[in-house]
Write an enzyme that holds these catalytic residues in place. Structure first.
Site, PDB file in Angstrom:
ATOM      1  N   ARG A   1      32.331  43.489  -6.854  1.00 17.88           N
ATOM      2  CA  ARG A   1      31.481  42.683  -5.963  1.00 17.88           C
ATOM      3  C   ARG A   1      31.230  43.360  -4.624  1.00 17.88           C
ATOM      4  NH1 ARG A   1      36.399  41.436  -5.888  1.00 17.88           N
ATOM      5  NH2 ARG A   1      37.453  40.878  -3.959  1.00 17.88           N
ATOM      6  N   GLN A   2      31.946  44.436  -4.313  1.00 15.90           N
ATOM      7  CA  GLN A   2      31.731  45.159  -3.057  1.00 15.90           C
ATOM      8  C   GLN A   2      30.916  46.402  -3.413  1.00 15.90           C
ATOM      9  OE1 GLN A   2      35.543  45.442  -0.999  1.00 15.90           O
ATOM     10  NE2 GLN A   2      36.020  43.327  -1.519  1.00 15.90           N
TER      11      GLN A   2
ATOM     12  N   CYS B   1      61.801  19.213  -0.459  1.00 17.40           N
ATOM     13  CA  CYS B   1      62.615  18.621  -1.536  1.00 17.40           C
ATOM     14  C   CYS B   1      61.914  18.740  -2.886  1.00 17.40           C
ATOM     15  CB  CYS B   1      62.945  17.169  -1.222  1.00 17.40           C
ATOM     16  SG  CYS B   1      61.529  16.053  -1.271  1.00 17.40           S
TER      17      CYS B   1
ATOM     18  N   ASP C   1      41.470  47.690   5.731  1.00 15.85           N
ATOM     19  CA  ASP C   1      41.893  47.788   4.324  1.00 15.85           C
ATOM     20  C   ASP C   1      41.390  49.044   3.632  1.00 15.85           C
ATOM     21  OD1 ASP C   1      43.115  45.388   4.674  1.00 15.85           O
ATOM     22  OD2 ASP C   1      41.562  44.199   3.678  1.00 15.85           O
TER      23      ASP C   1
ATOM     24  N   VAL D   1      41.274  42.944  13.678  1.00 11.17           N
ATOM     25  CA  VAL D   1      40.853  42.124  14.824  1.00 11.17           C
ATOM     26  C   VAL D   1      41.555  40.772  14.717  1.00 11.17           C
ATOM     27  CG1 VAL D   1      38.907  41.138  16.064  1.00 11.17           C
ATOM     28  CG2 VAL D   1      38.618  43.281  14.846  1.00 11.17           C
TER      29      VAL D   1
ATOM     30  N   ASP E   1      38.065  36.561   5.252  1.00 12.78           N
ATOM     31  CA  ASP E   1      38.734  35.450   4.577  1.00 12.78           C
ATOM     32  C   ASP E   1      39.641  34.708   5.555  1.00 12.78           C
ATOM     33  OD1 ASP E   1      37.634  36.073   2.163  1.00 12.78           O
ATOM     34  OD2 ASP E   1      39.349  37.198   1.413  1.00 12.78           O
TER      35      ASP E   1
ATOM     36  N   ARG F   1      39.009  38.501  -9.656  1.00  5.61           N
ATOM     37  CA  ARG F   1      38.472  37.364  -8.907  1.00  5.61           C
ATOM     38  C   ARG F   1      37.306  36.730  -9.658  1.00  5.61           C
ATOM     39  NH1 ARG F   1      38.423  37.770  -2.445  1.00  5.61           N
ATOM     40  NH2 ARG F   1      40.506  38.546  -2.078  1.00  5.61           N
TER      41      ARG F   1
ATOM     42  N   ALA G   1      33.241  42.112   0.463  1.00  5.48           N
ATOM     43  CA  ALA G   1      32.047  41.798  -0.324  1.00  5.48           C
ATOM     44  C   ALA G   1      30.871  41.408   0.569  1.00  5.48           C
ATOM     45  CB  ALA G   1      32.368  40.667  -1.305  1.00  5.48           C
TER      46      ALA G   1
ATOM     47  N   ASP H   1      37.394  47.491   9.542  1.00  7.92           N
ATOM     48  CA  ASP H   1      38.148  46.891   8.436  1.00  7.92           C
ATOM     49  C   ASP H   1      39.390  47.747   8.222  1.00  7.92           C
ATOM     50  OD1 ASP H   1      39.122  46.070   5.820  1.00  7.92           O
ATOM     51  OD2 ASP H   1      37.189  45.080   5.558  1.00  7.92           O
TER      52      ASP H   1
END
Length: 966
Positions: free
Chosen positions: A466-467, A583, A457, A503, A527, A1, A428, A455
């Site tokens: 970043r976390q 299309c 995950d 949630v 997110d 990321r 994060a 959470d």
């Protein structure tokens, strides 16, 4: 990321950088943490410098200092060294404890590309800045300070500093509908596609028909309207016919900096709050007065001391006269800075630390526009309502919260300790929020207070940069449990209840209304927009405050929602995401995003959706013989034609998987093009006489299979492996060898192209059909194919099962992104579209939101500052929403949107937060209810509904009888 935010060039430049950071207090540790997260590779080095020892005070401001560090009186740099180092194993982190003062030989700084100072006197800042500015090339200089309720950040990157990319945004591509033959030539975009360009930007052209001399040339533009711009003289060029794409060209920009000494007298400041444009200069004067006070008295002003505040005000008055613009002195700013200067607000440090760390990144990479040259952020909104609170409230008590107490008083500290807060999401922003909670003492009360986090995950490797609460040994562990444990390391007295619940509306009963009413505030770190909307609706229903935030790359936002004062998150709607017309995806792609989405859809259809339908069908009809009998008797079984087709073509060996992949290649990248050109030859014209194949429609050209082309070979291998996975066909390493695959492919009989008369959809508003009709010939063919499979013993129980694949972008070994990249780029080649590398394809196909720790830290700090106001029960004018983009850089604070009040009549009104309560008895009828509303509120109810149910609508038959019902 992070690579998606910075790009590989900037990442490589960071890999060579050496950074010196002095002052490992609350602000320094934030910068050190973030700096170390995004530096990379073994050539990077970070030196953390500090001469102070750990004290109890540090426990409330520095999340890497623990109680045993205080007991053993360790040096702050040495105490935090290994905790900063473990954030990133690729960076060499060293500690320095040598004195840094006016007598120090600064030549050791020549080894560094960037020097960051915190907690350093202004005189020493000027001396070090002069040294850095004088070097060739200049050493990039950053100084940052947080004193009580005020903060400042200063940057000097040398006389001249070249920025390679000012915004970090993707270069814009504009499809052209017309170019005039004039001076200046006016370029018009396709209808309903604004160019979003700015005057002075540069564009290059390609695929222009007629005015072909423009192709490959670069022009500076002047914006004429949202849909047109001028490019200079085109009067001598050939007339424009059709087509063409204008592509934005990124050009370097030179930025100019002045030394700290000069900037002090005439500061160039970024304005963050446009309702107070004078504030930066006022804080500039106040903080200079503080620096002079420290120099004059050898100490800072005492907590809450009015005499010291008066002295600082005198100094501020005299300083103002020496500055070029002679800015007005704001007595309130000086007074509150003096009263709180000994204190420290950790969330303010998080916000400033995030911005400062982004500036470090700019200094060593040349990516993004640097801060020129000052940023001031104050939180006077927090302390102004405390005007009448006694000074004893702010005095130290000898615990870890003394620095915080000096800013907000003991009563507000106690309210934070007793707080019940629900944090949704431990990614994060969630990790940063938990760190802020720990430093603020949220949920540490003896009898009250609890932090609930959830959470669903697990921790992935890509989370680690970043976390910051997670480490490599945490991979595949639940985020919430791990984050709770890490938070207790920062503050062992915090009470945390961690869940792994999702949630959202689908899990409505996970957290009851009773749970929500027990929460003093809800904080979202998500997110998912739908999940945010759901949580907002629960907060409104239960009259709970909500603080929402989010980031995308260097951009971030915060929003405060307070019952009865502000609008809710659901009060405004983001514009819907632009969908690619069916299309366009199926037949007329014009951009690489279209081919990537097509490839992603092909993956979903071939390896997930069809196998799932196949399994579902055979679970409903357990035997092939029964199905054959029922369709022979004329029964229509939903989906049976496609299921039988899949069964009859089922590959049963690795060879057949490769053969199937080769046949699919021909179908997707040759026959499809031939069919379109059969339906619409190149000279086809529309009713108005214009060419059918003109921008944005691109004519396709069949791709001839070449075994030695890595793209062609890559598609065959990745597709064959996925077919083997869904059809449960084993294969070996030898099967994957070029020799084996060449042997299989060379003997494949590829079906010849036979044109079809099927209608090609060209309507952009048309949607993908849910069901494709099955002809009687198809039905007869299905019976024949199923009979053949049964007779060949190829419709046994094991043949009636497939293994659907769920798309997973983060596992490079599964071949999912390999298939999508190859398929997308082959389709791009077929339509003469610029291909995308695997990295870009992964971002678009995986819908990855670019992220960087700097924006995350800044946003979480701003959220925690608003949390203090919510806990204090402040009035509406105290709250601030924020939008920031650290790349440009901008930071904009705005007042929250006042809640909309709906008038009924005669002064009766309501908002989204209002509740009207009627108390009834056991035999309370609908008529009693209507009468009670009439009597209590003076209005005549015309109908009664509950949700979507109509309980009483007088015009409806039988509804009058309902008035007697309880």
């Amino acid at each position: 990321r992070q690579r998606y935010v910075l790009g590989d060039t900037a990442m490589q430049k960071m890999a060579q950088s050496h950074v010196f950071l002095s002052g490992i207090g609350g602000l320094g540790v934030e910068i050190g943490k973030l700096g170390n997260i995004y530096l990379r590779r073994h050539k990077c080095a970070l030196t953390v410098h500090d001469t102070k020892h750990c004290t109890k005070w540090d426990l409330g401001i520095n999340f890497f200092i623990h109680e045993d560090d205080v007991t053993s009186q360790r040096n702050r740099a040495e105490a935090t060294l290994h905790r900063i180092a473990e954030l990133n194993p690729y960076v060499h982190v060293a500690a320095s404890t040598v004195p840094l003062d006016e007598t120090t030989d600064l030549s050791f700084l020549k080894h560094y590309q960037c020097v960051i100072l915190t907690e350093v006197s202004l005189l020493l800042q000027k001396k070090i800045n002069d040294f850095c500015h004088a070097q060739q090339p200049p050493i990039k200089f950053i100084s940052a300070d947080v004193y009580g309720v005020c903060s400042r950040l200063f940057c000097d990157f040398g006389d001249e500093f070249e920025v390679l990319d000012t915004t970090g945004e993707e270069p814009k591509e504009i499809f052209i509908s017309n170019i005039t033959q004039s001076n200046p030539g006016i370029v018009t975009c396709l209808e309903n596609h604004p160019h979003r360009l700015e005057t002075g930007q540069f564009l290059t052209f390609r695929e222009v028909n007629g005015m072909s001399c423009l192709n490959g040339s670069t022009h500076q533009i002047t914006v004429v309207s949202p849909y047109s711009f001028s490019i200079g003289d085109t009067s001598e060029m050939e007339p424009y016919l059709h087509g063409g794409i204008a592509v934005q060209v990124k050009t370097p920009k030179m930025c100019y900096f002045e030394r700290l000494g000069k900037q002090i007298t005439n500061p160039l400041c970024l304005v963050a709050d446009f309702s107070k444009p004078e504030a930066p200069l006022q804080i500039h004067v106040a903080m200079l007065a503080l620096n002079h006070f420290q120099e004059n008295f050898g100490r800072g002003p005492n907590i809450g001391c009015l005499q010291d505040a008066e002295e600082m005000l005198k100094i501020a008055m005299s300083i103002s006269e020496t500055l070029e613009n002679k800015p007005q002195v704001n007595g309130d700013v000086v007074k509150w800075l003096s009263r709180t200067a000994q204190g420290f607000l950790p969330p303010l440090a998080a916000a400033v630390g995030g911005v400062a760390s982004q500036e470090v990144l700019k200094a060593v990479t040349g990516k993004f526009s640097p801060l020129q040259q000052w940023l001031y952020i104050d939180v006077l909104d927090i302390v102004t309502p405390l005007e009448k609170v006694g000074s004893e409230e702010f005095l130290p008590r000898g615990d870890r919260y003394d620095a915080l107490r000096a800013c907000i008083g003991d009563s507000l500290c106690q309210k934070l300790h007793d707080l019940n807060v629900f944090l949704v999401g431990c990614g994060a922003i969630g990790c940063e929020m938990l760190k802020n909670f720990a430093l603020l003492g949220v949920g540490t009360g003896q009898d009250k207070g609890l932090v609930t986090i959830t959470d669903p995950d697990l921790i992935e490797k890509s989370n680690l940069n970043r976390q910051f609460l997670f480490r490599p040994h945490h991979i595949q562990k639940p985020k919430s449990y791990t984050a709770a444990e890490a938070t207790l390391n920062i503050n062992p007295y915090i009470k945390i209840d961690s869940d792994i619940n999702k949630v959202c509306p689908a899990t409505e009963n996970t957290y009851s209304d009773e749970f929500y009413t027990k929460q003093d505030v809800i904080v979202t770190a998500l997110d998912n927009v739908e999940a945010r909307r759901y949580i907002d609706s629960r907060c409104v229903a239960n009259l709970r405050p909500l603080i929402d935030s989010g980031t995308m790359g260097t951009k971030g936002h915060t929003e405060v929602i307070v019952p009865h004062l502000t609008e809710s998150y659901n009060s405004h709607r983001d514009p819907p995401e632009e969908e690619i017309p069916f299309c366009t995806l199926k037949s007329f792609p014009a951009a690489i995003e279209h081919t990537i989405q097509w490839a992603r859809d092909k993956f979903e259809s071939s390896f997930s959706h069809k196998p799932s339908l196949f399994n579902k069908f055979w679970q409903t009809y357990p035997s092939a013989e029964e199905v054959l009998q029922r369709i022979k008797s004329g029964e229509s079984l939903e989906g049976c034609f496609h299921v039988i087709k899949t069964l009859s073509r089922r590959p049963r060996s690795w060879t057949q998987c490769v053969e199937l992949a080769r046949v699919k290649f021909e179908k997707y990248f040759s026959h499809k093009a031939l069919q379109l050109l059969h339906s619409f030859p190149l000279d086809t014209r529309l009713k108005d006489g214009s060419l059918f194949w003109q921008s944005p429609k691109r004519p396709p050209f069949p791709v001839k299979f070449e075994f030695n082309d890595p793209l062609h070979y890559g598609f065959i291998v990745s597709a064959a492996k996925l077919f083997a996975a869904v059809y449960c066909v084993p294969f070996t390493e030898k099967d994957l060898s070029e020799e084996t695959i060449l042997g299989i492919i060379s003997s494949v009989k590829v079906p010849e192209f036979r044109p079809s008369n099927k209608v090609v959809q060209t309507d952009e508003t048309a949607r993908k059909p849910d069901h494709i009709p099955v002809s009687s010939e198809d039905e007869r063919n299905a019976i024949f194919q199923l009979e053949k499979s049964i007779l060949s013993n190829e419709a046994l129980e094991t043949d009636l099962q497939m293994k659907p694949i769920s798309f997973e972008k983060d596992d490079d070994s599964n071949g999912h992104i390999d298939f999508i990249t190859a398929a997308s780029n082959l389709r791009a080649k077929m339509y003469n579209i610029e291909p995308a590398d695997r990295f870009k394809t992964k971002r678009i196909a995986g819908k990855i939101i670019p992220a960087i720790a700097t924006a995350t830290a800044a946003v979480s700090g701003l959220v925690a500052l608003e949390l203090i106001k919510v806990v204090g029960g402040y009035t509406a004018d105290a709250y601030k929403n924020c939008f920031l983009n650290l790349a440009i850089p901008i930071m904009v604070f705005t007042e929250t949107a006042e809640v909309r009040r709906t008038e009924i009549r005669n002064g009766i009104s309501f908002t989204i937060w209002d509740r009207w309560t009627i108390y009834g008895k056991e035999d309370f009828t609908l008529l009693d209810f209507i009468n009670a509303v009439r009597e209590k509120y003076g209005i005549e109810p015309t109908m009664v509904v509950q949700g979507v149910k109509m309980l009483y609508v007088p015009v409806m038959p039988g509804h009058i009888k309902r008035l007697k019902l309880t």
